[in-house]
Design a protein around this motif. Sequence first.
Motif, short mmCIF file in Angstrom:
data_model
loop_
_atom_site.label_atom_id
_atom_site.label_comp_id
_atom_site.label_asym_id
_atom_site.label_seq_id
_atom_site.Cartn_x
_atom_site.Cartn_y
_atom_site.Cartn_z
N ASP A 1 57.85 10.02 90.08
CA ASP A 1 58.28 10.46 91.40
C ASP A 1 59.32 11.56 91.25
OD1 ASP A 1 61.14 8.94 92.65
OD2 ASP A 1 60.45 8.67 90.59
N ARG A 2 59.80 12.09 92.38
CA ARG A 2 60.75 13.21 92.34
C ARG A 2 62.03 12.87 91.58
NH1 ARG A 2 61.23 16.14 98.15
NH2 ARG A 2 59.38 17.45 98.01
N SER A 3 62.48 11.63 91.72
CA SER A 3 63.74 11.24 91.09
C SER A 3 63.58 10.94 89.61
CB SER A 3 64.32 10.01 91.80
OG SER A 3 63.52 8.87 91.54
N LYS A 4 62.33 10.90 89.13
CA LYS A 4 62.00 10.57 87.74
C LYS A 4 62.46 9.15 87.37
CE LYS A 4 62.02 15.34 86.09
NZ LYS A 4 62.28 15.95 87.40
N GLN A 5 62.53 8.29 88.36
CA GLN A 5 62.88 6.90 88.12
C GLN A 5 61.66 5.98 88.17
OE1 GLN A 5 66.51 5.31 90.09
NE2 GLN A 5 66.53 7.29 91.13
N PHE A 6 60.68 6.35 89.01
CA PHE A 6 59.55 5.47 89.24
C PHE A 6 58.29 5.97 88.52
CE2 PHE A 6 62.42 4.68 92.74
CZ PHE A 6 62.47 3.29 92.74
N LEU A 7 57.64 5.04 87.86
CA LEU A 7 56.44 5.33 87.09
C LEU A 7 55.23 5.10 88.00
CD1 LEU A 7 55.46 6.07 84.24
CD2 LEU A 7 55.55 3.63 83.68
N LEU A 8 54.53 6.18 88.33
CA LEU A 8 53.45 6.12 89.31
C LEU A 8 52.06 6.18 88.69
CD1 LEU A 8 54.95 8.65 91.89
CD2 LEU A 8 55.25 6.17 91.81
N HIS A 9 52.00 6.68 87.47
CA HIS A 9 50.68 6.88 86.83
C HIS A 9 50.90 6.92 85.33
CE1 HIS A 9 46.50 8.31 86.64
NE2 HIS A 9 46.89 9.17 85.72
N ILE A 10 50.04 6.26 84.58
CA ILE A 10 50.14 6.35 83.12
C ILE A 10 48.76 6.14 82.51
CG2 ILE A 10 50.76 3.91 82.80
CD1 ILE A 10 52.59 4.98 80.46
N VAL A 11 48.41 7.02 81.62
CA VAL A 11 47.17 6.92 80.85
C VAL A 11 47.54 7.14 79.40
CG1 VAL A 11 44.83 7.77 80.51
CG2 VAL A 11 45.85 7.84 82.80
N SER A 12 47.03 6.30 78.52
CA SER A 12 47.42 6.37 77.12
C SER A 12 46.22 6.38 76.20
CB SER A 12 48.30 5.16 76.75
OG SER A 12 49.44 5.11 77.56
N GLY A 13 46.45 6.86 74.98
CA GLY A 13 45.49 6.74 73.90
C GLY A 13 44.16 7.40 74.18
N THR A 14 43.08 6.66 73.91
CA THR A 14 41.74 7.24 74.00
C THR A 14 41.33 7.54 75.43
OG1 THR A 14 40.83 5.00 74.03
CG2 THR A 14 40.96 6.11 71.90
N ASP A 15 42.10 7.03 76.42
CA ASP A 15 41.76 7.31 77.81
C ASP A 15 42.21 8.68 78.26
OD1 ASP A 15 40.56 4.86 78.18
OD2 ASP A 15 42.42 3.87 78.77
N VAL A 16 43.03 9.36 77.44
CA VAL A 16 43.51 10.68 77.82
C VAL A 16 42.38 11.69 77.70
CG1 VAL A 16 45.12 12.54 77.26
CG2 VAL A 16 45.87 10.16 77.13
N GLU A 17 42.10 12.39 78.78
CA GLU A 17 41.03 13.39 78.80
C GLU A 17 41.61 14.73 79.22
OE1 GLU A 17 38.19 11.82 81.49
OE2 GLU A 17 37.53 10.20 80.16
N LYS A 18 40.75 15.73 79.22
CA LYS A 18 41.18 17.06 79.63
C LYS A 18 41.64 17.07 81.08
CE LYS A 18 39.63 21.87 79.79
NZ LYS A 18 38.50 22.78 79.55
N ASP A 19 40.89 16.37 81.94
CA ASP A 19 41.24 16.25 83.34
C ASP A 19 42.01 14.96 83.59
OD1 ASP A 19 39.91 18.57 83.80
OD2 ASP A 19 38.10 17.63 84.57
N VAL A 20 43.07 15.05 84.35
CA VAL A 20 43.84 13.88 84.73
C VAL A 20 43.31 13.36 86.05
CG1 VAL A 20 46.14 13.00 85.25
CG2 VAL A 20 45.86 14.81 83.56
N GLN A 21 42.81 12.13 86.04
CA GLN A 21 42.25 11.54 87.24
C GLN A 21 43.33 10.73 87.96
OE1 GLN A 21 39.09 12.15 88.21
NE2 GLN A 21 38.73 13.41 86.40
N VAL A 22 43.67 11.12 89.18
CA VAL A 22 44.67 10.41 89.97
C VAL A 22 44.03 9.99 91.28
CG1 VAL A 22 46.94 10.52 91.05
CG2 VAL A 22 46.50 11.79 88.94
N HIS A 23 44.16 8.72 91.63
CA HIS A 23 43.52 8.21 92.83
C HIS A 23 44.06 8.90 94.07
CE1 HIS A 23 41.86 5.35 95.74
NE2 HIS A 23 41.08 4.94 94.76
N LYS A 24 43.17 9.24 94.99
CA LYS A 24 43.54 9.96 96.20
C LYS A 24 44.63 9.24 96.98
CE LYS A 24 41.58 11.33 100.66
NZ LYS A 24 40.36 11.36 101.50
N ARG A 25 44.48 7.91 97.09
CA ARG A 25 45.43 7.16 97.90
C ARG A 25 46.84 7.23 97.32
NH1 ARG A 25 46.37 1.28 98.25
NH2 ARG A 25 47.32 0.82 100.28
#
Length: 458
Positions: A171-195
């Motif tokens: 988030d803006r304050s860099k305190q809250f973790l909103l999305h994380i993808v690690s390891g083999t799941d990392v792809e060229k495109d970052v998929q973030v849910h619309k909601r």
Amino acid sequence: MDFQVVVLAGGTSDSEKLSPLVSKDVPKALLPVANRPVLSYALDLLEASDLKDLIVVVEGQEAAQLVDAWVSSAYLDRLRVEVVVVSEDLGSAGALRAISKRLTANDILVVSGDLVTDVLPGAVAATHRRNGAAVTALLCSVPVSGPSDTASSSGKDKAKKPNRLNVVGLDRSKQFLLHIVSGTDVEKDVQVHKRKIQVVGRMEIRSDLMDAHLYAFKRTILQDVLEHKEAYRSIRLEVLPYLVRSQLRSAPSGGSGTAVDETGSSAVQSSGNLQCLSQHRVIASSAFKQNVLSRSSGGHRCCAYIATKSKYCHRLNSIQSYCDINRDVIGEASHLSGYSFSTQNNIIHPSSVLGSKTTIGPHCILAEGSQLGDKCSVKRSVIGRHCRIGSNVKIVNSVVMNHVVIEDGCHIQGSVVCNNVQLQERAVLKDCQVGAGYIVTAGSEHKAESLARKYSEL
């Protein structure tokens, strides 16, 4: 501070990644970094945060006995440590699941026993409490891995891809973790849910941060995940992403205008270290904290503690990282070693013996009882206890463990030499790892090899 501390120390099951360094006699937790067991760095850090009641989880009975014996001796009257044995190959989440009934405090601090850092766990714990979080993860800058001539790098390590990245949304304050993808799941495109974009309004996506395997959990939430997600084996790859995904399930949605794919996710090109995803509706930081992730809404908060770039943070989880950490702890991160370096920026134990015209350069450690013959040269290397080194020997960017015999004329560069190895005269090693008790024959030359005794020879 009502925290219960769990240190995940591994066992010998890491032998595939750390072969031939890890063995039944030297479990991962006792691998020497600057002549100290790697586990000591985590334990000292916890002691510095006044966190002195610890559960150390070790995989395998034999490894647990070795770790228990060392901890009991090294930390007598300093820490109250219970060493608990679990089955091998459970994974980090499986190890926590195996000791879940022992967890009784409101919050649990989980630390990887292979973490070498100067970030105080107490600071992460305090942030966790302040934010009332379900989980708080320590995130650090991705460590720099040295080329093969600064440390050992096996052939198989050279063939691997660069360090896997985490993709982290904050988030803006860099305190809250909103999305994380690690390891083999990392792809060229970052998929973030619309909601998620609709809810938070703006998210900063970063790929320059490493999950350091240091977490603060709310106990009830952690135990609930471990109980209901029985297939989860990894904290980093499964438990943490699950909590991050589920924290917004009760948050309000609305708005429009985000381009999404047919699965309902936003596809964002991750072309650099920093990418911002902007929604037409911007939610102020205070509104985000109070409403979107409010505890009263039935959800939970996932937080991040981001270490400053000046902090050191590295995990010993590969041959290359083992060499990198040894290089750093006798170099730029020497404050972590616990030693006082001389004015020549090295450590030569008073009981060691140096022959005529032998030089020990900066960023070197020579432990007690070791002897070197005439005209030897040691540069940017660690030499362990009671080694016998002949004349005209050159050792560069290497780690030599205890009770090693190196005969005249040997050259060792960028290599790791384990306990009780014998190098016969004029042997040459470059970018090699030599397992405990191995004999390197006279005049032989080895490059980017892993040398170890066969089971029939043990």
